[in-house]
Design an enzyme around this catalytic site. Structure first.
Site, PDB file in Angstrom:
ATOM      1  N   LEU A   1       0.843  -1.207   0.000  1.00 21.52           N
ATOM      2  CA  LEU A   1       0.000   0.000   0.000  1.00 21.52           C
ATOM      3  C   LEU A   1       0.873   1.250   0.000  1.00 21.52           C
ATOM      4  O   LEU A   1       0.904   2.017  -0.949  1.00 21.52           O
ATOM      5  CB  LEU A   1      -0.923   0.003   1.226  1.00 21.52           C
ATOM      6  CG  LEU A   1      -1.621   1.339   1.538  1.00 21.52           C
ATOM      7  CD1 LEU A   1      -2.594   1.723   0.437  1.00 21.52           C
ATOM      8  CD2 LEU A   1      -2.308   1.296   2.896  1.00 21.52           C
ATOM      9  N   ASP A   2       1.580   1.455   1.099  1.00 22.56           N
ATOM     10  CA  ASP A   2       2.470   2.600   1.272  1.00 22.56           C
ATOM     11  C   ASP A   2       3.725   2.077   1.952  1.00 22.56           C
ATOM     12  O   ASP A   2       3.783   2.016   3.186  1.00 22.56           O
ATOM     13  CB  ASP A   2       1.785   3.664   2.131  1.00 22.56           C
ATOM     14  CG  ASP A   2       2.684   4.855   2.438  1.00 22.56           C
ATOM     15  OD1 ASP A   2       3.798   4.920   1.899  1.00 22.56           O
ATOM     16  OD2 ASP A   2       2.258   5.728   3.232  1.00 22.56           O
TER      17      ASP A   2
END
Length: 443
Positions: free
Chosen positions: A123-124
């Site tokens: 995701l991040d």
């Protein structure tokens, strides 16, 4: 039949296991949490598990050799060791963690072996890279320039579940979340480099309104300036990557850091109470500790920090039950005990890019790309889905020969980000893009 080795059965593994099994891909999950792995496999004959840890390197050699590709969901410190094993067996590797310097040093060797070490495929980092690059490449294709770039992301409890003073609950690697609070930060704003010391990380924050959520706080995320090169936007005068939090976390963590409650120094805490520990950290007497701490810090009695200490039990005289340990372990252990998300609660992922682009004809536009995703521990948390699914899709694409690049990579090239984002959309994970917004929409 292609076979995938998944190392680790932690909080984000389940959606990956379900996706790969759902695509009739055979998997082996190797983890010291074999029971948890079996629960995720749920009797599917295409899945198997093994009780294994990094303490057994010989077994790792055999596992990597017996499978076509490896996914490491282990703590990031192990990825390089796994990569070296994969290199010996000429097998590709996928991780969701940041690329370490040692991993980059394997680039040429991986190319020579014809394999890919795809990192930051979560995701991040991960979805943030892919969705940012899709916009940046579009702007560049129009001969435009990216003047300002903001990327903000947070994995949070849904507002109705944020019922503690931190307004935060753990849905992934709890120790990792707390460790990240000790980072320094570096970003670029209007051409000026700004470095934030670890002790000041949560002081350097700003308020931000996100539709559907309300007011959030943002603080800087590690080294943003390096992404000018990673994203191929040397023209950017502002380069900022930040973390979203609901109000409460930043103030409470700032005080905890200033009191050295996240320190790594080993001491003997045998027989000490929680109040005694807090008093020792604050250099105060334990008697009437709450009022003394309020006076020392110069904060209100109902501030998030004081409420957080009450919530965690740091004004109580219960025994710690530790001997030699670190303040970080004491503090993080009690936070994890009190702040795990329960199965009847919901988490959310909030992700937004805000970009100012300019073009040769003098036109400027603000571009926003936004995602608000909700999940639940009783099914799959949002953080688990958004971390695991991009990596799982990448694994399938590598096995199917749709990703053919070799060497050490992030998902910042069209060959990777386009098919991954396209499939994520079919799974309900999607950024909503808005082009042509006026400059007043810029942060």
């Amino acid at each position: 039949m292609k076979k995938v080795l998944i190392l680790g059965a932690g909080l984000v593994a389940k959606p990956m296991i379900e996706y790969l099994l759902g695509n009739n891909i055979q998997i082996m999950v190797a983890s010291p949490m074999k029971d948890r792995a079996d629960e995720m496999i749920n009797g599917n004959p295409m899945g198997s598990s093994l009780d294994w840890s990094m303490d057994d390197p010989a077994a790792l050699e055999k596992l990597v050799g017996d499978n076509d590709i490896t996914v490491s969901l282990l703590p990031y410190k192990y990825h390089l060791d796994v990569a070296k094993v994969c290199l010996r067996h000429k097998k590709s590797l996928v991780t969701t963690s940041y690329i370490q310097p040692g991993m980059n040093e394997l680039d040429e060797s991986a190319k020579e072996a014809g394999i890919i070490f795809l990192n930051e495929a979560g995701l991040d980092p991960g979805i943030d890279h892919m969705t940012a690059m899709r916009i940046i490449d579009h702007v560049h294709s129009q001969n435009g320039k990216v003047e300002e770039f903001y990327s903000l992301c947070g994995a949070l409890p849904a507002p109705e579940c944020a019922d503690n003073p931190f307004r935060y609950k753990f849905t992934w690697s709890p120790k990792g979340v707390i460790l990240a609070s000790r980072n320094s930060a570096l970003y670029l704003k209007k051409g000026r480099q700004i470095y934030i010391e670890p002790s000041d990380l949560f002081k350097d924050r700003f308020d931000y309104f996100f539709p559907g959520v309300g007011n959030l706080e943002v603080y800087p995320n590690r080294d943003s300036i390096s992404y000018k090169e990673i994203y191929n936007i040397p023209e950017a005068e502002t380069m900022y990557r930040g973390t979203f939090r609901l109000k409460g976390w930043c103030e409470a963590l700032d005080v905890m850091k200033n009191l050295n409650m996240l320190d790594d120094t080993v001491k003997d805490y045998e027989g000490m109470t929680y109040a005694g520990f807090l008093a020792e950290r604050a250099k105060l007497d334990a008697g009437d500790l709450k009022n003394k701490l309020i006076a020392k810090l110069g904060i209100a009695a109902d501030s998030p920090a004081i409420k957080a200490f009450e919530f965690l039990g740091f004004f109580r005289y219960d025994k710690l039950h530790y001997q030699e340990t670190t303040p970080f372990e004491i503090t993080s252990d009690i936070m994890i005990k009190k702040m795990l998300m329960s199965n009847d609660e919901h988490d959310m992922v909030v992700l937004q890019h805000v970009i100012l682009a300019s073009y040769p004809d003098g036109k400027k536009e603000v571009i926003k790309s936004s995602m608000l995703d909700f999940g639940s521990p009783s099914t799959n948390t949002s953080i688990a889905r958004t971390v695991a699914l991009p990596a799982a899709i990448a694994v399938r694409l590598i096995l199917d020969g749709e990703i053919t690049s070799s060497g050490v990579h992030r998902p910042v090239i069209p060959e990777i980000y386009n098919p991954v984002l396209n499939e994520l959309k079919t799974l309900g994970v999607e950024m909503k893009e808005e082009f042509g917004l006026p400059e007043r929409e810029m942060i």
